[in-house]
Design a protein around this motif. Structure first.
Motif, PDB file in Angstrom:
ATOM      1  N   ILE A   1       0.846  -1.207   0.000  1.00  0.00           N
ATOM      2  CA  ILE A   1       0.000   0.000   0.000  1.00  0.00           C
ATOM      3  C   ILE A   1       0.873   1.245   0.000  1.00  0.00           C
ATOM      4  O   ILE A   1       0.663   2.178  -0.787  1.00  0.00           O
ATOM      5  N   LEU A   2       1.887   1.273   0.870  1.00  0.00           N
ATOM      6  CA  LEU A   2       2.779   2.435   0.928  1.00  0.00           C
ATOM      7  C   LEU A   2       3.537   2.630  -0.383  1.00  0.00           C
ATOM      8  O   LEU A   2       3.727   3.749  -0.841  1.00  0.00           O
TER       9      LEU A   2
ATOM     10  N   ARG B   1      -7.676   6.884  -5.796  1.00  0.00           N
ATOM     11  CA  ARG B   1      -8.905   6.389  -5.184  1.00  0.00           C
ATOM     12  C   ARG B   1      -8.697   4.986  -4.616  1.00  0.00           C
ATOM     13  O   ARG B   1      -7.819   4.256  -5.047  1.00  0.00           O
ATOM     14  N   THR B   2      -9.537   4.638  -3.670  1.00  0.00           N
ATOM     15  CA  THR B   2      -9.481   3.319  -3.055  1.00  0.00           C
ATOM     16  C   THR B   2      -9.699   2.223  -4.088  1.00  0.00           C
ATOM     17  O   THR B   2      -9.051   1.173  -4.047  1.00  0.00           O
TER      18      THR B   2
ATOM     19  N   ARG C   1      -7.544  -2.412  -7.369  1.00  0.00           N
ATOM     20  CA  ARG C   1      -7.156  -3.007  -8.653  1.00  0.00           C
ATOM     21  C   ARG C   1      -5.646  -3.254  -8.719  1.00  0.00           C
ATOM     22  O   ARG C   1      -5.193  -4.234  -9.290  1.00  0.00           O
ATOM     23  N   ASP C   2      -4.865  -2.363  -8.127  1.00  0.00           N
ATOM     24  CA  ASP C   2      -3.411  -2.454  -8.232  1.00  0.00           C
ATOM     25  C   ASP C   2      -2.783  -3.488  -7.299  1.00  0.00           C
ATOM     26  O   ASP C   2      -1.688  -3.973  -7.559  1.00  0.00           O
ATOM     27  N   ILE C   3      -3.450  -3.796  -6.202  1.00  0.00           N
ATOM     28  CA  ILE C   3      -2.903  -4.743  -5.231  1.00  0.00           C
ATOM     29  C   ILE C   3      -3.733  -6.018  -5.300  1.00  0.00           C
ATOM     30  O   ILE C   3      -4.851  -6.063  -4.795  1.00  0.00           O
TER      31      ILE C   3
ATOM     32  N   HIS D   1      -6.095  -0.957   6.859  1.00  0.00           N
ATOM     33  CA  HIS D   1      -4.700  -0.514   6.784  1.00  0.00           C
ATOM     34  C   HIS D   1      -4.584   0.961   6.409  1.00  0.00           C
ATOM     35  O   HIS D   1      -3.626   1.623   6.815  1.00  0.00           O
ATOM     36  N   LEU D   2      -5.521   1.470   5.649  1.00  0.00           N
ATOM     37  CA  LEU D   2      -5.483   2.895   5.324  1.00  0.00           C
ATOM     38  C   LEU D   2      -5.821   3.759   6.535  1.00  0.00           C
ATOM     39  O   LEU D   2      -5.338   4.880   6.648  1.00  0.00           O
TER      40      LEU D   2
END
Length: 77
Positions: A45-46, A56-57, A62-64, A75-76
């Motif tokens: 995430i970082l 955006r969330t 989508r990326d993780i 976690h956010l």
């Protein structure tokens, strides 16, 4: 060139060493940071937020791969 030699910056004096290693010393701060970023999802995430600070969330989802909405939200926070 001498600025790059880190071993010269380690306190040699016993009193200075105790301050560095004590409850408010450098070691305590490093341990606190390592506990904060430990876990399965925090580093990915970082990493994504460092690459693109405003996203955006849904883009993070989508990326993780394999992260759930619940885990991402936790976690956010």
């Amino acid at each position: 060139m001498s600025d790059a030699i880190t071993h010269l910056k380690v306190p040699i004096d016993r009193e200075e060493r105790e301050i560095c290693l004590g409850p408010d010393g450098s070691v305590a701060h490093v341990n606190r940071v390592l506990r904060m970023i430990s876990g399965r999802w925090k580093l990915p995430i970082l990493f994504r937020l460092f690459a693109e600070p405003t996203m955006r969330t849904s883009q993070l989802l989508r990326d993780i791969p394999n992260i759930s909405q619940k885990m991402l939200t936790q976690h956010l926070r």
